[in-house]
Design a protein around this motif. Structure first.
Motif, PDB file in Angstrom:
ATOM      1  N   LEU A 227      28.434  59.224 -52.727  1.00  0.00           N
ATOM      2  CA  LEU A 227      27.852  58.022 -53.307  1.00  0.00           C
ATOM      3  C   LEU A 227      28.713  57.610 -54.492  1.00  0.00           C
ATOM      4  N   VAL A 228      29.059  56.325 -54.551  1.00  0.00           N
ATOM      5  CA  VAL A 228      29.793  55.767 -55.691  1.00  0.00           C
ATOM      6  C   VAL A 228      28.857  54.809 -56.417  1.00  0.00           C
ATOM      7  N   VAL A 229      28.776  54.951 -57.737  1.00  0.00           N
ATOM      8  CA  VAL A 229      27.904  54.105 -58.562  1.00  0.00           C
ATOM      9  C   VAL A 229      28.774  53.282 -59.507  1.00  0.00           C
ATOM     10  N   ILE A 230      28.627  51.957 -59.444  1.00  0.00           N
ATOM     11  CA  ILE A 230      29.363  51.048 -60.320  1.00  0.00           C
ATOM     12  C   ILE A 230      28.366  50.290 -61.179  1.00  0.00           C
ATOM     13  N   GLY A 231      28.554  50.354 -62.496  1.00  0.00           N
ATOM     14  CA  GLY A 231      27.678  49.646 -63.424  1.00  0.00           C
ATOM     15  C   GLY A 231      27.528  50.413 -64.719  1.00  0.00           C
ATOM     16  N   GLY A 232      27.144  49.703 -65.761  1.00  0.00           N
ATOM     17  CA  GLY A 232      26.877  50.332 -67.052  1.00  0.00           C
ATOM     18  C   GLY A 232      25.437  50.095 -67.440  1.00  0.00           C
ATOM     19  N   GLY A 233      25.053  50.649 -68.583  1.00  0.00           N
ATOM     20  CA  GLY A 233      23.676  50.456 -69.035  1.00  0.00           C
ATOM     21  C   GLY A 233      23.145  51.690 -69.711  1.00  0.00           C
ATOM     22  N   GLU A 234      21.883  51.622 -70.086  1.00  0.00           N
ATOM     23  CA  GLU A 234      21.263  52.671 -70.899  1.00  0.00           C
ATOM     24  C   GLU A 234      21.191  54.022 -70.196  1.00  0.00           C
ATOM     25  N   MET A 235      21.257  54.045 -68.844  1.00  0.00           N
ATOM     26  CA  MET A 235      21.123  55.297 -68.107  1.00  0.00           C
ATOM     27  C   MET A 235      22.463  55.900 -67.676  1.00  0.00           C
ATOM     28  N   LEU A 236      23.568  55.311 -68.100  1.00  0.00           N
ATOM     29  CA  LEU A 236      24.879  55.777 -67.639  1.00  0.00           C
ATOM     30  C   LEU A 236      25.112  57.254 -67.940  1.00  0.00           C
ATOM     31  N   ARG A 237      24.886  57.653 -69.162  1.00  0.00           N
ATOM     32  CA  ARG A 237      25.118  59.056 -69.535  1.00  0.00           C
ATOM     33  C   ARG A 237      24.151  59.984 -68.803  1.00  0.00           C
ATOM     34  N   GLU A 238      22.896  59.574 -68.706  1.00  0.00           N
ATOM     35  CA  GLU A 238      21.889  60.390 -68.021  1.00  0.00           C
ATOM     36  C   GLU A 238      22.257  60.608 -66.555  1.00  0.00           C
ATOM     37  N   LEU A 239      22.704  59.545 -65.887  1.00  0.00           N
ATOM     38  CA  LEU A 239      23.059  59.654 -64.471  1.00  0.00           C
ATOM     39  C   LEU A 239      24.290  60.527 -64.275  1.00  0.00           C
ATOM     40  N   ARG A 240      25.234  60.444 -65.177  1.00  0.00           N
ATOM     41  CA  ARG A 240      26.412  61.321 -65.086  1.00  0.00           C
ATOM     42  C   ARG A 240      26.006  62.782 -65.222  1.00  0.00           C
ATOM     43  N   GLY A 241      24.977  63.032 -66.037  1.00  0.00           N
ATOM     44  CA  GLY A 241      24.478  64.399 -66.152  1.00  0.00           C
ATOM     45  C   GLY A 241      23.758  64.866 -64.903  1.00  0.00           C
ATOM     46  N   MET A 242      23.134  63.939 -64.180  1.00  0.00           N
ATOM     47  CA  MET A 242      22.405  64.273 -62.952  1.00  0.00           C
ATOM     48  C   MET A 242      23.328  64.451 -61.750  1.00  0.00           C
ATOM     49  N   ALA A 243      24.459  63.761 -61.767  1.00  0.00           N
ATOM     50  CA  ALA A 243      25.298  63.648 -60.572  1.00  0.00           C
ATOM     51  C   ALA A 243      25.858  64.989 -60.116  1.00  0.00           C
ATOM     52  N   GLY A 244      25.664  65.283 -58.814  1.00  0.00           N
ATOM     53  CA  GLY A 244      26.265  66.457 -58.211  1.00  0.00           C
ATOM     54  C   GLY A 244      27.699  66.172 -57.771  1.00  0.00           C
ATOM     55  N   PRO A 245      28.330  67.105 -57.082  1.00  0.00           N
ATOM     56  CA  PRO A 245      29.749  66.952 -56.706  1.00  0.00           C
ATOM     57  C   PRO A 245      30.017  65.811 -55.733  1.00  0.00           C
ATOM     58  N   HIS A 246      28.991  65.314 -55.050  1.00  0.00           N
ATOM     59  CA  HIS A 246      29.197  64.235 -54.080  1.00  0.00           C
ATOM     60  C   HIS A 246      28.950  62.845 -54.664  1.00  0.00           C
ATOM     61  N   VAL A 247      28.529  62.787 -55.926  1.00  0.00           N
ATOM     62  CA  VAL A 247      28.203  61.504 -56.555  1.00  0.00           C
ATOM     63  C   VAL A 247      29.235  61.182 -57.630  1.00  0.00           C
ATOM     64  N   THR A 248      29.839  60.001 -57.529  1.00  0.00           N
ATOM     65  CA  THR A 248      30.841  59.552 -58.491  1.00  0.00           C
ATOM     66  C   THR A 248      30.288  58.364 -59.270  1.00  0.00           C
ATOM     67  N   ILE A 249      30.174  58.515 -60.587  1.00  0.00           N
ATOM     68  CA  ILE A 249      29.673  57.447 -61.448  1.00  0.00           C
ATOM     69  C   ILE A 249      30.885  56.786 -62.108  1.00  0.00           C
ATOM     70  N   LEU A 250      31.275  55.615 -61.646  1.00  0.00           N
ATOM     71  CA  LEU A 250      32.464  54.948 -62.163  1.00  0.00           C
ATOM     72  C   LEU A 250      32.194  54.176 -63.450  1.00  0.00           C
ATOM     73  N   GLY A 251      30.936  53.808 -63.708  1.00  0.00           N
ATOM     74  CA  GLY A 251      30.644  52.968 -64.859  1.00  0.00           C
ATOM     75  C   GLY A 251      31.028  51.520 -64.580  1.00  0.00           C
TER      76      GLY A 251
END
Length: 379
Positions: A227-251
């Motif tokens: 899963l690739v996540v594109i976007g910023g916002g108040e939950m960006l840091r929280e989601l990066r902490g949740m993300a497992g090895p298959h999830v990429t948070i690009l911001g």
């Protein structure tokens, strides 16, 4: 005819600003009124117009902390001088429609939604605030809510961006609304050959609570798919902490990166309830299906079982089931692109132009009949 466009704030180019941009193209001599204005974040089309701000723009850190000044915005709107304008179009999601129009002007409100933080999502917003704001919010929201309901009487015609929003306008303002879906620049996106489609799913949008991005991260952590996540916002840091090895948070990413991922994802994940939802149409314009929570504006754009799949419970299990159903569907990319094209910019411009023209004629007829009635009393 002098035209004024009222928009809540101009600090970025999202769906509401795209509507303003389309209105600017229809009325190239229109003046724009707003609370705060950040020219560097706004398109050249809007910047080419005369933009006047309310006194909110002079308050400390206004371009970033503008929402903190919500209780002052009713007063700020009523200070805007609109004498001499014949047509006023307010773009409403934050406070915009509450201006005082001239008595002989036509005021049309294009409503993206009645203000969520004082109406349908009031309790959600209050639950997420700090102790001081939570204590002050009931009184302040009550004041703004009453003013907002009263100011609906200053609007001659409401236009809603979706049937979902039209129902809110009826519920909160007791007014009917004509539905005209907002413009989506579907021509800006493109398909790629099947061999260029990747193995990842995509989520795009502002990472805020009501959009429920954590559902997508939880689901793809469980099924161990990319899963690739594109976007910023108040939950960006929280989601990066949740993300497992298959999830990429690009911001946050520039448009060319977004466009690249739209065209190459297996499907778009859309886990929140939106008033309308432009992101699903951008994905379909790229020939890619949409997996969405089946509530809100997305039910007016995505066709379940044809251009994507819905899930009806906001849980990771329901989302995973919808992902599997979509994988088994293999939607036709041509059908997806054709569906998205039904919501293009030209369609919006034509529909809103016809609506405004009819409203102006109706207003002129009404004014004429009033003059005739007044003259009859003389005799």
């Amino acid at each position: 005819m002098r035209v004024a466009i009222i928009h809540y704030w101009l600090v970025g180019m999202r769906g509401g600003e795209k509507v303003v941009e389309a209105l600017c193209n229809l009325y190239p001599d229109a003046d724009i009124f707003t609370h705060v204005y950040a020219p560097g974040a706004i398109s050249p089309t809007i910047n080419a117009h005369r933009v006047q701000t309310s006194f909110i723009s002079k308050l400390p850190r206004a371009t970033t902390k503008y929402k903190s000044y919500l209780p002052l915005m009713p007063m700020a709107l009523e200070q805007l001088d609109l004498r001499g304008y014949d047509l006023i179009i307010s773009s409403e999601s934050g406070p915009a429609k509450g201006i005082i129009p001239p008595s002989d002007a036509l005021h049309i409100c294009y409503c993206h939604s009645p203000m969520r933080y004082i109406w349908n999502m009031y309790h959600d917003y209050r639950d997420r605030t700090g102790p001081l704001t939570r204590m002050l919010m009931p009184a302040l929201a009550h004041y703004v809510r009453n003013w907002d309901a009263i100011s609906a009487g200053r609007v001659h015609e409401f236009v809603a961006n979706s049937s979902t929003v039209a129902r809110r306008i009826e519920a909160y303002y007791h007014r009917p609304a004509t539905v005209i879906h907002p413009p989506v620049d579907t021509a800006a996106f493109e398909r790629v050959p099947p061999e260029q489609i990747g193995d990842f799913h995509l989520m795009v949008g502002e990472l805020v609570r009501y959009k429920r991005p954590e559902l997508a991260v939880e689901a793809f952590n469980q099924i161990r798919k990319p899963l690739v996540v594109i976007g910023g916002g108040e939950m960006l840091r929280e989601l990066r902490g949740m993300a497992g090895p298959h999830v990429t948070i690009l911001g946050p990413q520039p448009f060319n990166v977004l466009k690249h991922h739209y065209a190459r994802c297996r499907a778009l994940i859309f886990p929140g309830e939106e008033d309308f939802g432009i992101v699903p149409l951008e994905a379909m314009a790229s020939g890619r299906p949409v997996i969405a929570y089946g509530k809100g504006g997305v039910t007016e754009t995505v066709i379940d079982g044809v251009t994507g799949s819905f899930f009806y419970e906001q849980s990771s299990a329901a989302l995973i089931d919808a992902v599997r159903r979509c994988e088994a569907m293999m939607p036709d990319p041509d059908r997806l692109v054709r569906r998205a094209a039904e919501f293009g910019v030209d369609r919006f411009s034509e529909e809103i132009s016809h609506f405004i023209e009819a409203a102006l004629k109706g207003r002129a007829t009404f004014n004429k009949s009033q003059r005739v009635t007044s003259c009859a009393h003389i005799f």
